[in-house]
Design an enzyme around this catalytic site. Structure first.
Site: not given
Ligand code: BES
Ligand code: ZN
Length: 869
Positions: A268, A271-272, A304-305, A308
Site C-alpha cells: 500500500g 514510510e521512508n 499510518h505512514e 511511523h
Molecule cells: N512498512 C509498511 C510497508 C511495507 C511492508 C513495505 C512490507 C514493504 C514490505 C507500511 O508502513 C505498511 O504497513 N503499509 C500497509 C498499509 C498500512 C495502512 C497498514 C500496506 O502497505 O499494506
Molecule cells: Zn506500517
C-alpha cells in the site's frame, strides 16, 4: 567474479530469533552516489565503519555487479574478500574502516519491485523494507545498523525530479544533458528507510507549522492529471500531523515531508524517512473516481505512514522478528485516528471485521504464527494479518486497561527512553509499564504464542441472593510447535442492562464483588475465574467484550431474544453490530428463526438512520461466504454455505421489501453535511437497492440505472453498476460499456471495473479468461492482478473450483518475476485442508505438483507451510 558457495545458507535457510547477534560494525556515515542510465545504473558508496564486536565485516548484497572495493584507500583484490550471491565478507578488517564500493545494477529490468526499480517509462523509485537496500549497494542491511545518509542522485534531464531523504543541499548540471541533486538526512536511520525517486512528476505543495513552530514544506508528487486527486491526502496529512501532536505529543522533525505516488507498488505504502512512497491506490482520492471506502483508506494510510515517523523511524526495530513493534503500534494509532474521522463504532466494526475475516483464519491454520514470530525463511512472508492486526489488538488491550492518561504516560516514557534506538517488544512493554506504573509484563505472552484464545463465559442469576455470577474460562488449541501455551490477560469490557427498561445499570462499587470490574473492564488473566454482581432485583442482560476489547472467540449462551434486545438497547455501536452478526450466524448455520432479527432491525433503524446512517448500514451486514467458510474446520462445502446465505438474503429481501423501497426513496446523500454521514446514506441506499433487486423488483433495475446515470459519485455509480451486473439486468451491458469508456484512462477506477466483473457470483472460467486476456490487463502491475484475483476471491465457490488453477498459475508465473506478490496470492488457498472430499485431495495434489516448480524463498516457504498440516 568470485562466487563462493555459502554452505550455511544452503543447509538451512531458516533464521531464528534466539540466534540474534549484534552487528560487528556500525556505520557512522554513508555517502551514496546513484547514477541512472537507460540500460543500467551505477551506485558508488562510501561507508565509514567502526568496529563494535569481534567478527568479520559482513556486507549484504544481491544481484549487484561489483566493479571495485577500496578499503582505507587500498583497492582490494579478489583474494582479500569472499563474495557469494548474498554477501561480501572481509576477514580481519581493521577497527576503523573507510570502504568504497562501486556496483552496477539494473532497475530498468527489475520486476520484483524491490530495491531501485523502474516503475513507469518516466519514473524510478525504491522500496527497501525489509531487505531491498542490499539490491542497491553492499551494506550491513539490517535494522539495528543506523547511519547518517548523504545521497547524490544523477540522471538525464528528461527526469526533472530527483529526490532523496532529508534536506536538499545542492543541485546542478552534470554534463551531457544530465543533472544531479544532493540530499542530506540529519537523522540516523536504518537502510530500509532509505529512498530516492527519479522521474517526471507534477507536485502539489502546502505547508504545515508544527507545535514547536517548525515550518514544514509538504509535497505530494504524482502524474500531472492526478494532481487534483491529491487534495484529500494533503488534508489528511496535515490532520495526522496535528493529531500526533495532540494525542502523543509528537511533532514532526524535518523541514520537508514528501509523498510520491506510483502505480507499480507491491504494497500500500512505505514510510521512508521524509520521503514516503505510495501506491496510487492509497493517495489518489476524488469522489468522482474513488469509492467512499477507498477514500477512507487513503486517509488512514496517509496517517499510518506519517505515524511511523515516530513509531518505526525515530524508534525502530532491533531485528525483523520485532516487526509488530512498529506495525502493530502504528496500526493501532491509525485506527484510533480513523475513529476520530468517522463514526467510531463503524471504524471499530470495520477493523474487527478485517481481523475476524483474515487474522482469525490465519491463526487457526497452517500459516499460524505468534505476532512476534521466532523463526522465518523469508521475512517478506511475515507482513501478515497476525503481525499487523493482532499486533494492533495487543496494543489496544493495554491502552484499554490503562485508560487514556496512563497510556499516554507509558508512551511518553517509551519515546523518552528509546528515541534514536532499535528496540524490541520487551523494551516497549517495559516502557509502558514504567511510565504508567501498571505491570503489563504478562502481555508479552500475547506476543509470543500463536492461536486465537477461546473465551467461554456463562451467566447465572440467583433470585434469592439477588446476584448475577459470570464464570469465565479460557483455552487455546494445542499447537505442535508451541507446547507450553499459557493463559493470557484478557480485558473484558462489559455492561449490564435492565431487561425491562433497556437502561444500562450503573456498576457502582457496592454492586461489585471484590472490585473485580474497573471502569467497565474486568481483567481476566487466569484459566478460570468468576465475578459476582450483587443487589440486582431482576435478571439483567449482559453485554460482553464491548468494543471487542480482546481478540478472542467468545462463546456465551445468549438467547435470540437477548441478542435482539442488544440490537435495540446496547449503546456501544460495536456490540449492537456484533449482536446482529451473532444472530445472523445462528439463522444461517443453525436454522434459527429470522423474525426476531427483522423485528429488531425495524425497531432500531429509523432513529439510527437519523443519528448514524453509516452504523445503520452496517446492521444489514450479512456475514460473507468467505467468513462463514473460515468458521468451518472440516468438510467445508462452499456451495452449501452459498445456498444457505442466498436463502437468508432472499428471505430478508422479501420480508423487508416495502421497507427497503421506502428507505431508498426517502434518503438523499446530498442533503447530508458531513462526508461521513453522506457516506452512510450512500451505503444504506446501495444495500436497499440490492435487496430490492434480489426480490426481482423490475423497478429496482430502473432505479439502479437512473442512479448510475445521474450521479457523479463513484460509490453511487459503482453501487448501481454492481446491482445491474450481478443480477444480469437488461441494462448491465450498456452500463458496463459506459463505465469502461468513462474510466479507461483512470487505472484505479478501471481496477473497479475488473473487480466487479470478476466478483460476479456466477463468474466462470470464461469470465476470468476474458478479463485476464483483456488489453488492459497487465501482469506487471500488482494492482491490476489484485483487481481480478480479489474479485474472484469474493466468491469462495468460485475460488475453490476454477479459482484454484488461477491462483496456482499466478504463483508459478510470479515466482521469480515478483515473488512477494506471488506468495501472497497463493495464501488465498491456505485453507484447502478444510474442504470436503474429493475437493480437498484435488487441491492438495495441485499444490504438491507446484512444489518442484517454484524457486523463490517466498513462494516455497508459503507452499511448504501450507502443506505442513
Ligand atoms: N512498512 C509498511 C510497508 C511495507 C511492508 C513495505 C512490507 C514493504 C514490505 C507500511 O508502513 C505498511 O504497513 N503499509 C500497509 C498499509 C498500512 C495502512 C497498514 C500496506 O502497505 O499494506
Ligand atoms: Zn506500517
Amino acid at each position: 567474479m568470485n562466487i563462493a558457495a555459502n554452505p550455511i545458507i544452503e543447509a538451512d535457510q531458516t533464521v531464528y530469533l534466539k540466534d540474534y547477534q549484534k552487528p560487528s560494525f556500525l556505520v557512522d556515515s554513508i555517502h551514496l552516489d546513484i547514477q541512472v542510465y537507460d540500460e543500467h545504473s551505477q551506485v558508488d558508496a562510501v561507508l565509514e565503519l567502526t568496529r563494535q564486536t569481534d567478527g568479520d565485516l559482513v556486507l549484504l548484497g544481491r544481484d549487484l555487479e561489483l566493479k571495485s572495493v577500496v578499503l582505507n584507500g587500498q583497492q582490494l583484490s579478489q583474494e582479500q574478500y569472499t563474495l557469494d550471491a548474498e554477501q561480501l565478507v572481509i576477514r580481519n578488517a581493521p577497527n576503523q574502516i573507510k570502504l568504497e564500493t562501486s556496483v552496477i545494477i539494473h532497475p530498468e529490468s527489475n520486476t520484483q519491485l524491490e530495491g531501485l526499480y523502474q516503475a513507469a517509462s518516466d519514473l524510478f523509485v525504491t522500496q527497501n523494507e525489509p531487505e531491498g537496500f542490499r539490491k542497491i549497494t553492499f551494506y550491513p542491511d539490517r535494522p539495528d545498523v543506523l547511519s547518517v545518509f548523504t545521497t547524490r542522485v544523477e540522471a538525464d534531464k528528461k527526469y526533472p525530479v530527483l529526490l532523496a531523504n532529508g534536506n536538499l543541499i545542492e543541485a546542478g548540471e552534470a554534463g551531457e544533458g544530465r543533472h544531479y541533486t544532493i540530499w542530506q538526512d540529519p537523522t540516523k536511520k536504518p537502510a530500509y528507510l532509505f529512498a530516492c525517486v527519479i522521474g517526471d512528476l507534477a507536485v502539489l505543495k502546502d505547508r504545515y507549522v508544527t507545535s514547536e513552530g517548525r515550518d514544514v514544506a509538504l509535497e505530494i508528487y504524482a502524474e500531472e492529471k492526478d494532481i487534483p486527486k491529491c487534495h484529500i491526502a494533503m488534508e489528511a496529512l496535515k490532520h495526522s500531523m496535528r493529531w500526533d501532536e495532540e494525542h502523543y505529543g509528537r511533532p514532526y522533525d524535518l523541514d520537508n515531508y514528501m509523498i510520491v505516488a506510483t502505480s507499480a507498488f507491491n504494497m500500500g505504502a512505505m514510510e521512508n524517512k521524509g520521503l514516503n512512497i505510495f501506491n496510487t491506490s492509497c493517495v489518489l482520492a476524488d469522489e468522482e473516481y474513488t469509492t467512499d471506502a477507498a477514500i477512507m483508506r487513503v486517509q488512514s494510510v496517509i496517517a499510518h505512514e506519517y505515524f511511523h515517523n515516530w513509531t518505526g523511524n525515530r524508534i525502530t526495530c532491533r531485528d525483523w522478528f520485532q516487526l509488530c513493534l512498529k506495525e502493530g503500534l502504528t496500526v493501532f494509532r491509525d485506527q484510533s485516528f480513523s475513529e476520530d474521522l468517522q463514526s467510531a463504532a463503524v471504524q471499530r466494526i470495520d477493523d474487527v471485521a478485517v481481523l475476524k475475516a483474515h487474522q482469525f483464519p490465519e491463526d487457526s491454520g497452517p500459516l499460524s504464527h505468534p505476532p512476534r514470530p521466532d523463526h522465518f525463511v523469508e521475512i517478506n512472508n511475515f507482513y501478515t494479518a497476525t503481525v499487523y492486526e493482532k499486533g494492533a489488538e495487543i496494543n489496544r488491550m493495554m491502552a484499554t486497561l490503562l485508560g487514556k492518561e496512563k497510556f499516554r504516560k507509558g508512551t511518553d516514557e517509551y519515546f523518552e527512553r528509546h528515541d534514536g534506538q532499535a528496540v524490541t517488544v520487551e523494551d516497549w512493554v517495559a516502557a509502558l509499564t514504567a511510565g504508567s506504573g501498571v505491570d503489563l509484563s504478562n502481555f508479552l505472552t500475547w506476543y509470543n504464542q500463536p492461536g486465537t484464545p477461546k473465551l467461554e463465559a456463562e451467566g447465572h442469576y440467583d433470585v434469592a441472593a439477588q446476584t448475577y455470577t459470570l464464570n469465565f474460562k479460557q483455552s487455546l488449541k494445542a499447537h505442535p510447535k508451541y507446547p507450553n501455551l499459557k493463559a493470557v490477560p484478557i480485558p473484558v469490557a462489559l455492561a449490564l442492562f435492565d431487561a425491562a427498561t433497556g437502561e444500562q445499570l450503573v456498576l457502582n462499587s457496592d454492586s461489585l464483588f471484590e472490585n473485580a470490574v474497573k471502569d467497565g473492564v474486568y481483567l481476566f488473566d487466569q484459566d478460570q475465574a468468576s465475578i459476582v454482581f450483587s443487589g440486582l432485583s431482576t435478571k439483567p442482560v449482559v453485554s460482553l467484550l464491548r468494543n471487542f476489547s480482546a481478540p478472542v472467540n467468545l462463546e456465551f449462551n445468549y438467547t435470540d431474544e437477548e441478542l435482539a434486545f442488544l440490537i435495540q438497547y446496547e449503546t456501544n455501536g460495536f456490540n449492537q453490530w456484533q449482536a446482529t452478526q451473532t444472530l445472523l450466524e445462528r439463522i444461517l448455520l443453525n436454522g434459527h428463526d429470522a423474525h426476531i432479527y427483522i423485528q429488531a432491525i425495524k425497531n432500531t433503524l429509523p432513529d439510527l438512520v437519523a443519528q448514524d446512517p453509516l452504523l445503520a448500514s452496517r446492521l444489514f451486514d450479512v456475514p460473507s461466504e468467505g467468513y462463514l467458510g473460515s468458521r468451518i474446520d472440516t468438510d467445508y462445502e462452499p456451495v452449501k454455505i452459498q445456498e444457505q446465505r442466498n436463502a437468508l438474503i432472499e428471505k430478508l429481501a422479501r420480508e423487508l421489501g416495502e421497507f427497503c423501497k421506502d428507505t431508498y426513496l426517502a434518503l438523499d446523500p446530498d442533503l447530508q453535511k458531513e462526508f461521513s454521514q453522506a457516506m452512510g446514506v450512500r451505503a444504506l441506499k446501495n444495500i436497499m437497492l440490492s435487496m430490492m433487486a434480489r426480490q426481482g423488483d423490475e423497478t429496482a433495475f430502473e432505479l439502479a440505472y437512473q442512479q448510475y446515470e445521474a450521479t457523479a459519485n463513484m460509490s453511487e455509480r459503482l453501487g448501481a453498476l454492481r446491482v445491474l451486473v450481478w443480477n444480469d439486468a437488461p441494462q448491465a451491458e450498456a452500463a458496463l460499456h459506459d463505465f469502461y469508456q468513462r474510466f479507461k484512462d483512470e487505472a484505479l477506477s478501471l481496477d473497479q471495473w475488473f473487480t466487479l466483473q470478476a466478483a460476479h457470483p456466477c463468474a466462470t472460467t470464461e469470465t476470468i479468461q476474458y478479463l485476464t486476456s483483456h488489453a488492459d490487463y497487465d501482469l506487471g502491475v500488482p494492482n491490476r492482478i489484485r483487481s481480478v484475483s480479489g474479485g474472484l476471491n469474493a466468491n469462495p465457490v468460485n475460488t475453490w473450483s476454477f479459482g484454484v488453477d488461477h491462483f496456482i498459475g499466478l504463483a508459478k508465473y510470479l515466482d521469480e518475476k515478483n515473488p512477494i506478490v506471488g506468495s501472497r496470492l497463493l495464501q488465498v488457498l491456505s485453507r484447502w485442508y478444510t474442504l470436503a472430499e474429493p475437493q480437498r485431495s484435488e487441491v492438495k495434489a495441485k499444490l504438491e505438483a507446484l512444489k518442484p516448480q517454484v524457486k523463490s524463498k517466498n513462494v516455497s516457504e508459503t507452499l511448504s507451510s501450507m502443506l505442513s498440516i
